[in-house]
Design a protein around this motif. Sequence first.
Motif, short mmCIF file in Angstrom:
data_model
loop_
_atom_site.label_atom_id
_atom_site.label_comp_id
_atom_site.label_asym_id
_atom_site.label_seq_id
_atom_site.Cartn_x
_atom_site.Cartn_y
_atom_site.Cartn_z
N VAL B 174 0.84 -1.20 0.00
CA VAL B 174 0.00 0.00 0.00
C VAL B 174 0.88 1.24 0.00
CG1 VAL B 174 -1.89 1.17 1.22
CG2 VAL B 174 -1.55 -1.28 1.53
N HIS B 175 0.42 2.29 -0.67
CA HIS B 175 1.16 3.56 -0.66
C HIS B 175 0.86 4.28 0.66
CE1 HIS B 175 2.17 7.73 -1.68
NE2 HIS B 175 3.12 7.15 -2.39
N SER B 176 1.74 4.16 1.62
CA SER B 176 1.55 4.79 2.93
C SER B 176 2.87 4.75 3.71
CB SER B 176 0.46 4.04 3.71
OG SER B 176 0.15 4.74 4.89
N THR B 177 2.83 5.21 4.94
CA THR B 177 4.04 5.19 5.77
C THR B 177 3.77 4.40 7.05
OG1 THR B 177 3.39 7.16 6.98
CG2 THR B 177 4.72 7.51 5.00
N LEU B 178 4.86 3.95 7.66
CA LEU B 178 4.70 3.22 8.93
C LEU B 178 4.06 4.11 9.98
CD1 LEU B 178 7.80 0.98 9.76
CD2 LEU B 178 5.59 0.31 8.86
N LYS B 179 4.44 5.39 9.97
CA LYS B 179 3.92 6.31 10.97
C LYS B 179 2.39 6.39 10.88
CE LYS B 179 4.95 10.69 13.10
NZ LYS B 179 5.72 11.89 13.13
N LYS B 180 1.88 6.49 9.63
CA LYS B 180 0.42 6.60 9.44
C LYS B 180 -0.29 5.36 9.93
CE LYS B 180 -0.13 9.80 5.61
NZ LYS B 180 -0.25 9.86 4.17
N ILE B 181 0.23 4.21 9.55
CA ILE B 181 -0.48 2.97 9.91
C ILE B 181 -0.33 2.70 11.41
CG2 ILE B 181 1.36 1.27 9.43
CD1 ILE B 181 -0.97 -0.42 8.14
N GLU B 182 0.78 3.12 11.97
CA GLU B 182 1.01 2.89 13.42
C GLU B 182 -0.12 3.54 14.23
OE1 GLU B 182 4.67 4.53 14.86
OE2 GLU B 182 4.74 3.16 16.57
N GLU B 183 -0.58 4.70 13.76
CA GLU B 183 -1.64 5.41 14.48
C GLU B 183 -2.97 4.63 14.48
OE1 GLU B 183 -1.66 9.15 12.46
OE2 GLU B 183 0.29 9.71 13.31
N LYS B 184 -3.13 3.76 13.48
CA LYS B 184 -4.39 3.00 13.38
C LYS B 184 -4.34 1.67 14.13
CE LYS B 184 -5.80 4.81 8.88
NZ LYS B 184 -6.95 5.55 9.36
N LEU B 185 -3.16 1.29 14.56
CA LEU B 185 -3.02 -0.03 15.18
C LEU B 185 -3.18 0.03 16.69
CD1 LEU B 185 0.11 -1.14 13.14
CD2 LEU B 185 -2.24 -1.90 12.76
N PRO B 186 -3.81 -0.97 17.30
CA PRO B 186 -3.91 -0.96 18.77
C PRO B 186 -2.54 -1.22 19.40
CG PRO B 186 -4.88 -2.95 17.83
CD PRO B 186 -4.50 -2.10 16.68
N GLU B 187 -2.18 -0.36 20.34
CA GLU B 187 -0.87 -0.48 20.99
C GLU B 187 -0.71 -1.78 21.76
OE1 GLU B 187 0.23 2.86 23.41
OE2 GLU B 187 -0.84 4.12 21.96
N SER B 188 -1.84 -2.31 22.19
CA SER B 188 -1.76 -3.54 22.98
C SER B 188 -1.27 -4.72 22.14
CB SER B 188 -3.13 -3.86 23.53
OG SER B 188 -4.06 -3.90 22.47
N LEU B 189 -1.42 -4.61 20.82
CA LEU B 189 -1.11 -5.74 19.94
C LEU B 189 0.15 -5.52 19.11
CD1 LEU B 189 -2.63 -8.37 19.56
CD2 LEU B 189 -3.82 -7.35 17.62
N PHE B 190 0.42 -4.27 18.77
CA PHE B 190 1.50 -4.00 17.82
C PHE B 190 2.62 -3.16 18.44
CE2 PHE B 190 -2.14 -5.01 15.24
CZ PHE B 190 -1.61 -5.81 14.24
N LEU B 191 3.82 -3.38 17.92
CA LEU B 191 4.96 -2.59 18.39
C LEU B 191 5.92 -2.35 17.23
CD1 LEU B 191 6.50 -1.34 20.86
CD2 LEU B 191 7.66 -3.54 21.08
N LYS B 192 6.37 -1.12 17.13
CA LYS B 192 7.39 -0.80 16.12
C LYS B 192 8.74 -1.17 16.74
CE LYS B 192 8.70 2.92 13.04
NZ LYS B 192 8.60 4.35 12.79
N ILE B 193 9.41 -2.16 16.18
CA ILE B 193 10.65 -2.64 16.80
C ILE B 193 11.89 -2.18 16.04
CG2 ILE B 193 9.64 -4.67 17.94
CD1 ILE B 193 10.84 -6.30 15.53
N HIS B 194 11.64 -1.50 14.93
CA HIS B 194 12.75 -1.05 14.08
C HIS B 194 12.19 0.04 13.20
CE1 HIS B 194 15.49 -1.29 10.58
NE2 HIS B 194 16.40 -1.70 11.45
N ARG B 195 13.05 0.90 12.64
CA ARG B 195 12.52 2.00 11.84
C ARG B 195 11.70 1.48 10.63
NH1 ARG B 195 17.33 5.57 9.85
NH2 ARG B 195 18.51 4.68 11.54
N SER B 196 11.95 0.23 10.23
CA SER B 196 11.24 -0.29 9.06
C SER B 196 10.21 -1.37 9.38
CB SER B 196 12.25 -0.88 8.07
OG SER B 196 13.18 0.09 7.69
N TYR B 197 10.02 -1.71 10.64
CA TYR B 197 9.12 -2.83 10.94
C TYR B 197 8.20 -2.59 12.14
CZ TYR B 197 12.42 -5.40 8.02
OH TYR B 197 13.21 -5.81 6.99
N ILE B 198 6.92 -2.98 11.94
CA ILE B 198 5.98 -3.06 13.05
C ILE B 198 5.55 -4.53 13.12
CG2 ILE B 198 3.68 -2.43 13.88
CD1 ILE B 198 3.98 0.24 12.39
N ILE B 199 5.53 -5.07 14.32
CA ILE B 199 5.14 -6.48 14.43
C ILE B 199 3.91 -6.64 15.32
CG2 ILE B 199 7.47 -7.39 14.06
CD1 ILE B 199 7.47 -7.91 17.17
#
Lengths: 105, 236
Positions: B174-199
Amino acid sequence: MEQPNLDYVNQLARGDESIKNELISIIKKEFPEEKKCYFESVEKKDFKIIEENVHRIKHKISILGLEKSYKIANEFEHNLRELSFLKKEEFEKSLMAISSYIETI
Amino acid sequence: MDCIIIDDEKMARVIIKTLCNEIDDLHISGEFSNAMQAMKFLNENTVDLIFLDIHMPNFSGLDFIKSLKNPPKIILTTSDTKFAIEAFEYDFILDYLVKPIKLPRFIKAIEKVNKQEISSKSKASQVKNTPDVENDFYINIDRRLIKIDLPSIYLIEAKGDYIKIKTENQDYTVHSTLKKIEEKLPESLFLKIHRSYIINLKKIVDIEDNSVLIKKDVIPVSRSKRPELMKRLDLL
């Protein structure tokens, strides 16, 4: 007398020569200018400006690993706030040591 | 995290920039040799963190702090420890770095900022009505809106101007950024562990040194994110 060194610069650069060279070139460019400003302010006996110049030079003293000189610079800076030149000669000896050292790097 | 550096000495700014480059997720939006320039910048931009030198001619760091209306987090950088007590009267000043700043101490200061960020986010989420948390979102691919079930996502990877969303069933670019999608994800489930990855934390298979195995993907963990990752795991 303690000798200036590049331990901190090397530690920071972590083998990256471009960072090391950038830091060295800033020291080589800025230190002579700061030293000149310092002596000019001493000539004018403007304590506030002398203090600012000493403060600025102090950071380079610490970057070059001169711990005793750094302590002296701190004391001198404090004395200047009290309108005293105590520690001036010792501080200026450190400046001379740095001037000679940066010719070699 | 967007940050700016305010220091009248070029040497100090270069040192802080070098240290910032060691930390993933820390983006320098600007550097200023005086506080007035920084004020102008902050009138039009927002940042998360300021590295601020206290001892500057004319308009000092403390004057600058007093003039801020909505101050972001601040880390003071100076040789004058005598200002520390006064500075810590302000809640948004999180740490005080004495020059010359060394990397281990710098990392510690950033960890403090991250911890504070987590705690204020968790306070905010407690205030929010938690049952309202979204469980899915839509992505736009070739003019089709595709529903993605959040728990099915196990990895999101940044790829230039795109992100790759990997789910149990399919991968989507998808044409987007990690920062944008990070805002939509529940913090309880997801974590950005590297500048290029959210798990997705629930999908971790194992963790070894500085990497995690998630499905069949081995993903690097930034040094600065490792403490947060360890904290979020349910360790025996």
